[in-house]
Design a protein around this motif. Structure first.
Motif, short mmCIF file in Angstrom:
data_model
loop_
_atom_site.label_atom_id
_atom_site.label_comp_id
_atom_site.label_asym_id
_atom_site.label_seq_id
_atom_site.Cartn_x
_atom_site.Cartn_y
_atom_site.Cartn_z
N ALA A 1 14.29 -57.05 6.56
CA ALA A 1 13.52 -58.15 7.15
C ALA A 1 13.66 -59.43 6.35
O ALA A 1 13.68 -60.54 6.89
CB ALA A 1 12.05 -57.76 7.24
N LEU A 2 13.80 -59.26 5.03
CA LEU A 2 13.88 -60.44 4.15
C LEU A 2 15.29 -60.98 3.99
O LEU A 2 15.48 -62.16 3.75
CB LEU A 2 13.34 -60.08 2.76
CG LEU A 2 11.84 -59.91 2.61
CD1 LEU A 2 11.51 -59.60 1.16
CD2 LEU A 2 11.11 -61.17 3.04
N ASP B 1 12.29 -64.99 -2.33
CA ASP B 1 11.25 -65.83 -1.74
C ASP B 1 11.04 -65.46 -0.28
O ASP B 1 12.00 -65.16 0.43
CB ASP B 1 11.65 -67.31 -1.81
CG ASP B 1 11.35 -67.89 -3.18
OD1 ASP B 1 10.48 -67.34 -3.87
OD2 ASP B 1 12.00 -68.88 -3.55
N ILE B 2 9.80 -65.49 0.14
CA ILE B 2 9.50 -65.22 1.55
C ILE B 2 9.25 -66.56 2.22
O ILE B 2 8.43 -67.36 1.76
CB ILE B 2 8.26 -64.32 1.68
CG1 ILE B 2 8.52 -63.00 0.96
CG2 ILE B 2 7.94 -64.07 3.15
CD1 ILE B 2 7.33 -62.06 0.94
N TYR B 3 9.97 -66.80 3.30
CA TYR B 3 9.83 -68.06 4.03
C TYR B 3 9.03 -67.85 5.31
O TYR B 3 9.27 -66.90 6.04
CB TYR B 3 11.21 -68.64 4.38
CG TYR B 3 11.90 -69.24 3.18
CD1 TYR B 3 11.78 -70.59 2.90
CD2 TYR B 3 12.67 -68.45 2.33
CE1 TYR B 3 12.40 -71.14 1.79
CE2 TYR B 3 13.29 -68.98 1.21
CZ TYR B 3 13.15 -70.33 0.95
OH TYR B 3 13.77 -70.87 -0.14
N PHE B 4 8.09 -68.72 5.53
CA PHE B 4 7.40 -68.73 6.82
C PHE B 4 7.52 -70.14 7.40
O PHE B 4 6.55 -70.87 7.54
CB PHE B 4 5.92 -68.37 6.66
CG PHE B 4 5.69 -66.94 6.27
CD1 PHE B 4 6.01 -65.91 7.13
CD2 PHE B 4 5.13 -66.62 5.04
CE1 PHE B 4 5.80 -64.58 6.78
CE2 PHE B 4 4.91 -65.30 4.67
CZ PHE B 4 5.25 -64.28 5.55
N GLY B 5 8.75 -70.54 7.68
CA GLY B 5 8.95 -71.85 8.29
C GLY B 5 9.02 -72.96 7.26
O GLY B 5 8.61 -72.81 6.12
N LEU C 1 13.49 -57.08 -3.30
CA LEU C 1 12.22 -57.47 -2.67
C LEU C 1 11.41 -58.36 -3.58
O LEU C 1 10.82 -59.36 -3.17
CB LEU C 1 11.40 -56.23 -2.31
CG LEU C 1 11.98 -55.30 -1.24
CD1 LEU C 1 11.05 -54.11 -1.01
CD2 LEU C 1 12.19 -56.05 0.06
N ARG C 2 11.36 -57.96 -4.87
CA ARG C 2 10.50 -58.68 -5.80
C ARG C 2 10.99 -60.10 -6.04
O ARG C 2 10.20 -61.04 -6.17
CB ARG C 2 10.43 -57.91 -7.12
CG ARG C 2 9.21 -58.27 -7.95
CD ARG C 2 9.12 -57.42 -9.19
NE ARG C 2 10.29 -57.58 -10.02
CZ ARG C 2 10.87 -56.58 -10.69
NH1 ARG C 2 10.40 -55.37 -10.61
NH2 ARG C 2 11.93 -56.79 -11.44
#
Lengths: 272, 329
Positions: free
Chosen positions: A234-235, A265-269, A261-262
């Protein structure tokens, strides 16, 4: 896979013909199947229904996201013969336990009813409830194997206050079911669509299988892998088996994916 | 859209049940014995049900008012919550309800009077202490107000309990019931707020940030006390920019001197609920990454959590005074 149960062969016959189901001649119950459907003729009553369902479930090894459909005839006091009903509540008369099959939006055009499962055949009709001898066992067993969203019951009215159940013969039952095949197909299709959604949401994909085939994972490590692989995918759009092939052991694979995973960076837009 | 309504046999003739059923004349009504038959059953999938949630109308028998978790306070001596509803029409991916409940159906308890009796009894048990009552713990306080009319019922109860304060916690713009009446001094309408990117990605079916701000502005103009709830803060790339832009947007739209309280806290979750949520959404990015488990709670790695909450707290101080800010960490 969709498992269909019918108490009687005369109920099953139109479905067997419609879907061109072939007999499984080595089975201990009358079973008919094709690539996507397994139909079992359970026999009358709760015990036989539960036994047959456990048998087909074990025989065809469909551990997850299979759907279950019970098709049969039933008596209803004030509803005309031949009407197909989508059951929304099942009450077992001997225990007063209730089950609630989901009313799927795709089937909202079908009339619905509550159903009471009796231990013995009877015609003491109450208002608009249907009566049968299998549905409570069907629900209890189906919910052992699948979530309620994948379980449906449809009944075709075979007898009512004006038409006694004793007068109904096998040919009439077959005819009643046959005429309702389009609606039964609709239910089968709706269940198939639900099952597809479940598989899309939850089925392990090839990456998990490739990992399990290449390295030995303990039961605990398999659980870890099941959690982290979908998250990695997913990432990271490039997540794949080719990034893992050089690792020597399951431990190394889990360590590598966990670091991915660690550190990512997780992007939300983007900021507007 | 509610297509199926389950009604407990005991409340089939209740006047609120009849009112609700009359609003949903096309819904299929199924009589059940007890809401737990549906709501607590194993073998159901919260995620799938969320696509087509039913309403369950029920009668709550006990435990109307409960002590709130320790970190839930905004200044009262005693903190309580009550839940006239279970579940929510929104679908926020971080919400603990999806990890706590097996079912995504909405349960509405129509015996509002029982809640009111217990609230009065609870307040009277400690007459010298200020008490806060939170109504948006297991549901959104306003989202289904046009159906439930609960706010219409409960505000007069609190009007007669000056030592108690009611918090209506919401993301909803269903504020008609509040605008149509005089505000009461001991009610805080608290809005949960997130930056637009978080709303878009993690708060499905909710009103946008700007619509929530507009609702707050109207309520503030009408004289209602407004609370700001920046909880949960979500750690992600560029979160500094997203959160500081949101704080500025909120502060510019509202009269800061009239804000009742502000709380903030990072995403955190009881470990058991978190495990259930991962099973429901195995490919969810929110649940990947820098989360760790400590003492039964899952939260961001300490350093990241501290960095984020301290940064956001400092940003809040550029718009509001510290005595209004209640950190939930």
């Amino acid at each position: 896979m969709i498992f269909i149960t019918c108490a009687l062969h005369c109920e099953a016959k139109p479905i067997i013909e419609r879907y061109k189901l072939a007999a499984d001649r080595e089975a201990f119950f009358p079973i008919f199947k094709n690539e996507n459907l397994v139909l079992v003729v359970t026999g009358i009553g709760k015990l036989l229904t539960a036994s047959a369902m456990a048998y087909v479930y074990a025989r065809y090894q469909e551990p997850e996201y299979s759907a279950w459909l019970n098709v049969g005839v039933a008596g209803v006091k004030n509803i005309e013969l031949g009407c197909l009903l989508n059951v929304n509540k099942v009450t077992e008369i001997s225990t007063a336990i209730n089950w609630y099959p989901v009313r799927l939006p795709a089937l909202s055009t079908l009339p619905s009813c509550a159903l009471i499962t009796l231990d013995e055949a009877g015609n003491n009709y109450t208002e608009n409830d249907a009566f049968d001898m299998e549905a409570s066992a069907f629900m209890a067993m189906a919910l052992r194997f699948s979530p309620v969203e994948l379980v449906q019951i449809v009944k075709v009215v075979s007898d009512n206050l004006q038409n006694d159940m004793q007068a109904v013969n096998k040919q009439q039952v077959t005819a009643l079911i046959a005429i309702k095949l389009p609606e039964i197909e609709m239910v089968v299709d709706a269940l198939a669509a639900e099952a597809v959604t479940f598989r899309e949401n939850y089925q392990n994909d090839d990456l998990y299988k490739e990992c399990i085939d290449k390295w030995h994972f303990s039961a605990y490590q398999k659980k870890q892998l099941l959690r982290i692989l979908p998250q990695w995918q997913a990432l990271d759009g490039n997540a794949g088996f080719d990034q893992l092939t050089d690792f020597q052991s399951a431990k190394h694979v889990i360590a590598f994916v966990s670091i991915q995973l660690r550190d990512r960076d997780i992007y939300f837009g983007e900021i507007s | 859209m509610i297509n199926t309504i389950y009604v407990e046999q005991d409340v089939l003739e209740h006047f609120r049940t009849k009112e609700i059923l009359s609003r949903f004349s096309k819904a299929e009504v199924i009589v059940c014995h007890h809401y737990g038959e549906l709501f607590n059953r194993k073998a159901q999938n919260f995620r799938m049900q969320k696509k087509n949630s039913a309403l369950i109308i029920a009668d709550k028998k006990k435990q109307f008012v409960l002590s709130a978790p320790d970190e839930y306070g905004i200044g009262g001596d005693k903190n309580y919550y009550f839940s006239h509803m279970l579940n929510c029409i929104y679908d926020c991916r971080y919400c603990f309800l999806q990890g706590m409940y097996r079912s995504a159906h909405y349960v509405l308890f129509v015996n509002y009077e029982s809640f009111a009796d217990d609230i009065v009894k609870t307040v009277n048990a400690f007459p010298d202490q200020s008490s806060f009552f939170y109504s948006g713990y297991d549901c959104d306080s306003l989202a289904l107000e046009p159906v439930t009319n609960f706010v219409d019922f409960i505000l007069p109860v609190f009007e007669n309990l000056p030592a108690a304060t009611l918090e209506l916690r919401t993301k909803s713009t269903q504020i008609r019931a509040l605008l149509d009446r005089e505000p009461i001094n001991n009610c805080v309408v608290a809005f949960s707020l997130s930056p637009d990117n978080i709303v878009a990605h993690l708060e499905a079916k909710t009103p946008s940030l700007s619509k929530r701000i507009e609702a707050m502005r109207k309520l503030q103009a009408r004289g209602w006390k407004i609370g700001l709830r920046f909880d949960p803060l979500i750690y992600h790339a560029d979160y500094l920019l997203h959160y500081s832009a949101m704080f500025k947007q909120v502060a510019n739209a509202l009269d800061s001197s009239l804000i009742h309280s502000i709380s903030l806290g990072a995403f955190r979750m009881p470990e058991k609920f978190f495990r259930n949520m991962i099973k429901l959404y195995p490919k969810e990015r929110l649940f990947a990454g820098s989360l760790e488990e400590n003492d039964g709670m899952v939260s961001y790695e300490k350093q990241k959590e501290q960095e984020m909450t301290e940064y956001c707290h400092a940003e809040l101080l550029t718009h509001w005074t510290d005595e209004k800010i209640f950190p939930c960490y």
